[in-house]
Design an enzyme around this catalytic site. Structure first.
Site, mmCIF file in Angstrom:
data_model
loop_
_atom_site.group_PDB
_atom_site.id
_atom_site.type_symbol
_atom_site.label_atom_id
_atom_site.label_comp_id
_atom_site.label_asym_id
_atom_site.label_seq_id
_atom_site.Cartn_x
_atom_site.Cartn_y
_atom_site.Cartn_z
ATOM 1 N N HIS A 1 0.865 -1.183 0.000
ATOM 2 C CA HIS A 1 0.000 0.000 0.000
ATOM 3 C C HIS A 1 0.895 1.224 0.000
ATOM 4 O O HIS A 1 1.728 1.403 0.886
ATOM 5 C CB HIS A 1 -0.919 0.017 1.225
ATOM 6 C CG HIS A 1 -1.875 1.174 1.211
ATOM 7 N ND1 HIS A 1 -3.146 1.091 0.666
ATOM 8 C CD2 HIS A 1 -1.734 2.456 1.636
ATOM 9 C CE1 HIS A 1 -3.755 2.262 0.779
ATOM 10 N NE2 HIS A 1 -2.919 3.113 1.359
ATOM 11 N N CYS A 2 0.726 2.078 -1.005
ATOM 12 C CA CYS A 2 1.599 3.237 -1.167
ATOM 13 C C CYS A 2 0.852 4.520 -0.789
ATOM 14 O O CYS A 2 -0.117 4.894 -1.454
ATOM 15 C CB CYS A 2 2.091 3.337 -2.613
ATOM 16 S SG CYS A 2 3.185 4.745 -2.894
ATOM 17 N N PRO A 3 1.281 5.202 0.278
ATOM 18 C CA PRO A 3 0.614 6.450 0.656
ATOM 19 C C PRO A 3 0.801 7.564 -0.368
ATOM 20 O O PRO A 3 -0.019 8.474 -0.445
ATOM 21 C CB PRO A 3 1.284 6.805 1.995
ATOM 22 C CG PRO A 3 2.609 6.122 1.956
ATOM 23 C CD PRO A 3 2.387 4.859 1.190
ATOM 24 N N ASN B 1 -1.995 7.035 -2.537
ATOM 25 C CA ASN B 1 -3.249 6.841 -1.812
ATOM 26 C C ASN B 1 -4.019 5.629 -2.315
ATOM 27 O O ASN B 1 -5.239 5.661 -2.470
ATOM 28 C CB ASN B 1 -4.129 8.099 -1.927
ATOM 29 C CG ASN B 1 -5.269 8.084 -0.916
ATOM 30 O OD1 ASN B 1 -5.111 7.572 0.184
ATOM 31 N ND2 ASN B 1 -6.411 8.619 -1.301
ATOM 32 N N ASN B 2 -3.301 4.552 -2.577
ATOM 33 C CA ASN B 2 -3.939 3.349 -3.115
ATOM 34 C C ASN B 2 -2.978 2.169 -2.941
ATOM 35 O O ASN B 2 -1.776 2.361 -2.718
ATOM 36 C CB ASN B 2 -4.266 3.539 -4.603
ATOM 37 C CG ASN B 2 -5.311 2.547 -5.093
ATOM 38 O OD1 ASN B 2 -5.832 1.742 -4.324
ATOM 39 N ND2 ASN B 2 -5.607 2.601 -6.378
#
Length: 260
Positions: A113-115, A118-119
């Site tokens: 999950h990559c901030p 945002n996904n």
């Protein structure tokens, strides 16, 4: 917030270009136009890749679909004796899917999950994430070159008529641009290399972090060669389509196999 910060950092590069870099137009028109076109092209491609990563379904498994009727139908269609259920989102969990605690759903072939986008990065949007890291790295390296060139030019001209700002303002603007360029060039280049390596090895970041005892045996998983894995992610034979963030991959991974 991380996505907004990403856009702000890209916008800062545009501020530097229009307030400092383009002031060398009269002295070096060809150099300025050429670098401006490259910078803007990388910017558009990076922003487009970022938006596509954010807005594309990474491969979410429908929530609450693990009913008795669904399980029975899947067993009849696929010949499985058992279906694995995710206890957190009550979904039928496909092979190599993982539950994301942030998105609160299972993602097929979830990488992480990559901030910054945002996904989750998974089966459906990994191509766009790889392109995002690549274009940001290229944009940062080009900004580093252009920023150094402009800094040397301003020093040689004793800061006269080299920007729309005062000499101290120009200095601070260029120094922060160079710092930002070095930082993100290294960060995104490493991320790009890591992603390419994981694709070639057909192993997600989550899988690589697990112990070997928890992973399925190497002989039990039929791996493709590295080139085939790249084609599956980027969408067919090598070509311009690979580098186009608007072109969706048309080669999909099988989604009908479920863990037992």
């Amino acid at each position: 917030m991380c996505a907004i910060v990403t856009w702000m950092l890209i916008a800062y590069g545009q501020v530097c270009v229009f307030m400092v870099m383009l002031y060398s137009w009269e002295q070096y028109p060809i150099h300025t136009i050429f670098n401006f076109m490259i910078f803007e092209s990388f910017t558009v491609l990076a922003v487009t890749s970022h938006l596509k990563t954010m807005m594309t379904d990474p491969g979410a498994v429908p929530k609450g679909d693990c009913t008795d009727e669904t399980v029975e139908r899947m067993q009849l269609l696929n010949g499985h004796t058992a279906i694995y259920k995710c206890q957190k989102c009550s979904s039928i969990k496909p092979d190599r899917a993982h539950h994301c605690s942030v998105c609160e759903r299972c993602i097929r072939r979830m990488d992480h999950h990559c901030p910054w986008v945002n996904n989750c990065v998974g089966e459906g949007n990994q191509k766009f994430f790889v392109l995002f890291t690549m274009y940001i790295a290229l944009l940062s390296m080009h900004a580093l070159y252009w920023g150094v060139w402009q800094f040397v030019l301003c020093v040689g001209a004793e800061w006269q008529n080299c920007s729309s700002l005062t000499p101290p303002g120009t200095t601070l603007l260029l120094i922060f641009l160079l710092f930002e360029s070095i930082l993100f060039a290294i960060f995104t280049a490493v991320m790009f290399g890591t992603q390419i390596s994981s694709i070639c090895n057909d192993e997600t970041t989550i899988e690589s972090m697990r112990s070997r005892n928890a992973m399925m045996d190497e002989d039990e998983r039929q791996r493709n060669n590295s080139w085939k894995n790249l084609q599956l992610v980027f969408g067919g034979p090598f070509g311009l389509r690979w580098f186009n963030p608007l072109a969706n991959p048309f080669v999909a991974r099988p989604t009908f196999e479920y863990s037992v």
